[in-house]
Design a protein around this motif. Structure first.
Motif, PDB file in Angstrom:
ATOM      1  N   ALA A 202      39.975  36.284  39.483  1.00 49.18           N
ATOM      2  CA  ALA A 202      40.400  34.993  40.035  1.00 49.18           C
ATOM      3  C   ALA A 202      39.725  34.721  41.379  1.00 49.18           C
ATOM      4  O   ALA A 202      39.278  33.597  41.649  1.00 49.18           O
ATOM      5  CB  ALA A 202      41.916  34.980  40.192  1.00 49.18           C
ATOM      6  N   SER A 203      39.638  35.738  42.229  1.00 48.63           N
ATOM      7  CA  SER A 203      39.033  35.566  43.554  1.00 48.63           C
ATOM      8  C   SER A 203      37.532  35.336  43.446  1.00 48.63           C
ATOM      9  O   SER A 203      36.969  34.518  44.182  1.00 48.63           O
ATOM     10  CB  SER A 203      39.315  36.803  44.417  1.00 48.63           C
ATOM     11  N   GLN A 206      36.918  31.841  42.383  1.00 38.30           N
ATOM     12  CA  GLN A 206      37.118  30.901  43.492  1.00 38.30           C
ATOM     13  C   GLN A 206      35.847  30.787  44.339  1.00 38.30           C
ATOM     14  O   GLN A 206      35.463  29.693  44.766  1.00 38.30           O
ATOM     15  CB  GLN A 206      38.290  31.379  44.353  1.00 38.30           C
ATOM     16  N   LEU A 207      35.192  31.922  44.573  1.00 38.64           N
ATOM     17  CA  LEU A 207      33.943  31.893  45.337  1.00 38.64           C
ATOM     18  C   LEU A 207      32.859  31.118  44.586  1.00 38.64           C
ATOM     19  O   LEU A 207      32.183  30.258  45.163  1.00 38.64           O
ATOM     20  CB  LEU A 207      33.450  33.310  45.617  1.00 38.64           C
ATOM     21  N   TYR A 208      32.692  31.406  43.285  1.00 34.40           N
ATOM     22  CA  TYR A 208      31.654  30.733  42.512  1.00 34.40           C
ATOM     23  C   TYR A 208      31.888  29.219  42.462  1.00 34.40           C
ATOM     24  O   TYR A 208      30.941  28.435  42.498  1.00 34.40           O
ATOM     25  CB  TYR A 208      31.575  31.311  41.102  1.00 34.40           C
ATOM     26  N   ALA A 209      33.146  28.825  42.400  1.00 31.78           N
ATOM     27  CA  ALA A 209      33.452  27.396  42.422  1.00 31.78           C
ATOM     28  C   ALA A 209      33.034  26.781  43.752  1.00 31.78           C
ATOM     29  O   ALA A 209      32.483  25.668  43.799  1.00 31.78           O
ATOM     30  CB  ALA A 209      34.933  27.170  42.169  1.00 31.78           C
ATOM     31  N   LYS A 210      33.261  27.511  44.825  1.00 34.35           N
ATOM     32  CA  LYS A 210      32.954  26.981  46.159  1.00 34.35           C
ATOM     33  C   LYS A 210      31.460  26.829  46.381  1.00 34.35           C
ATOM     34  O   LYS A 210      31.020  25.926  47.090  1.00 34.35           O
ATOM     35  CB  LYS A 210      33.555  27.883  47.230  1.00 34.35           C
ATOM     36  N   GLU A 219      33.822  31.356  33.336  1.00 31.18           N
ATOM     37  CA  GLU A 219      33.699  32.609  32.587  1.00 31.18           C
ATOM     38  C   GLU A 219      34.644  33.671  33.146  1.00 31.18           C
ATOM     39  O   GLU A 219      35.319  34.384  32.390  1.00 31.18           O
ATOM     40  CB  GLU A 219      32.255  33.125  32.648  1.00 31.18           C
ATOM     41  N   LEU A 220      34.706  33.764  34.476  1.00 34.42           N
ATOM     42  CA  LEU A 220      35.583  34.754  35.114  1.00 34.42           C
ATOM     43  C   LEU A 220      37.054  34.388  34.930  1.00 34.42           C
ATOM     44  O   LEU A 220      37.899  35.257  34.715  1.00 34.42           O
ATOM     45  CB  LEU A 220      35.236  34.872  36.600  1.00 34.42           C
ATOM     46  N   TYR A 235      51.270  37.003  36.097  1.00 34.71           N
ATOM     47  CA  TYR A 235      50.652  37.173  37.408  1.00 34.71           C
ATOM     48  C   TYR A 235      49.436  36.258  37.566  1.00 34.71           C
ATOM     49  O   TYR A 235      48.484  36.331  36.782  1.00 34.71           O
ATOM     50  CB  TYR A 235      50.249  38.631  37.613  1.00 34.71           C
ATOM     51  N   LEU A 236      49.485  35.378  38.566  1.00 36.12           N
ATOM     52  CA  LEU A 236      48.414  34.433  38.909  1.00 36.12           C
ATOM     53  C   LEU A 236      48.099  33.433  37.793  1.00 36.12           C
ATOM     54  O   LEU A 236      47.109  32.718  37.882  1.00 36.12           O
ATOM     55  CB  LEU A 236      47.126  35.175  39.298  1.00 36.12           C
TER      56      LEU A 236
END
Length: 298
Positions: A202-203, A206-210, A219-220, A235-236
């Motif tokens: 998930a984290s 978030q980076l790849y989206a940014k 994919e992640l 969870y999440l």
């Protein structure tokens, strides 16, 4: 941390396995013998595969020291997972360096210090220092969940510093290392391991989206969703569906984004994640997605 060799022997006998059968494709028969007779722990990866073959959890045969420090770290971990960072920090500040005896203690200490500095105090430089201490001094194997989390944390700290090239290098390394850990090695029911896997994916997403790689982010996210759904974990899950929807909007998959925003919204209500609920409402308004009349009435 210590292994209960007699427990391993008992579980093996219940399965009707010989030492040779248990060891096949994992380790030598001599390793199984050392585990059972002298409670010698091999690498964690081997131990996880042995547990998986026996159909048991790692916690069934490995116990942590039942002391105050262990309980303190478990409390901090639980508070962080429930986004109670202020309280987690209050508990963390009560730990004294002289209490840190084992490498496991030190890895946890520097990881939580780094995490709190990054997420609560918005101090990426201090976070990088603490994650670096963990990685450079206390990690013996790259296949160590705290090593992967610290590598990920370093990447996220560089993202805070807007050093996106460095951030991507560390996040990619964390994901790649997680990929190399044999999926079959995870003991059944190991919730901590599973939740850390989901958090890493998930984290990273978030980076790849940014940095404008929505397809890689999706994919992640899908990997994380698969892990959560297979284990029936919440969870999440609300955050993952919200991330999925946001990336689908970028890729102009509008209909799919609508559906996943609705799922994320409903899950955020179930998990009482008020911050995420408000974030979803704001994003849906921005993207002109119809309001959730049914969910609001419920």
């Amino acid at each position: 941390m210590r292994i209960l060799g007699e427990k391993v022997r008992q579980f093996r006998k219940r399965k009707g396995m010989s030492q040779k059968e248990l060891a096949e494709g994992i380790c030598t028969q001599a390793t199984i013998s050392l585990i059972e007779k002298k409670s010698k722990i091999p690498s964690m990866k081997i131990m996880m595969k042995i547990c998986n073959r026996l159909g048991i959890r790692l916690s069934d045969v490995i116990v942590e020291n039942d002391d105050q420090l262990y309980r303190t770290f478990k409390k901090i971990d639980s508070l962080i997972r429930h986004d109670q960072l202020e309280t987690a920090n209050e508990v963390f500040t009560k730990i004294r360096p002289k209490q840190l005896r084992s490498n496991t203690d030190k890895k946890q200490y520097y990881y939580y210090e780094g995490y709190i500095q990054l997420v609560l105090n918005d101090n990426p430089d201090e976070a990088i220092f603490n994650f670096g201490m963990l990685l450079n001094q206390f990690v013996k194997s790259s296949h160590d969940m705290f090593a992967i989390l610290a590598t990920l944390g370093t990447g996220l700290a560089y993202e805070r510093k807007q050093s996106y090239d460095k951030a991507e290098i560390f996040v990619k390394q964390a994901v790649a290392t997680l990929h190399t850990m044999d999926a079959q090695a995870m003991p059944i029911g190991d919730d901590d391991y599973l939740q850390n896997e989901i958090l890493i994916y998930a984290s990273a997403a978030q980076l790849y989206a940014k940095i404008n790689f929505p397809e890689e982010a999706l994919e992640l996210i899908d990997l994380a969703l698969k892990k959560a759904q297979e284990s029936q974990s919440l969870y999440l899950l609300d955050r993952l569906y919200a991330q999925k929807a946001a990336n689908e909007v970028v890729l102009n998959n509008v209909a799919s984004a609508h559906d996943h925003y609705y799922v994320a919204y409903a899950l955020s209500l179930v998990t009482h994640n008020e911050n995420l609920t408000q974030k979803i409402i704001k994003e849906m308004a921005t993207y002109h997605i119809a309001p959730l009349q049914v969910a609001n009435e419920a």
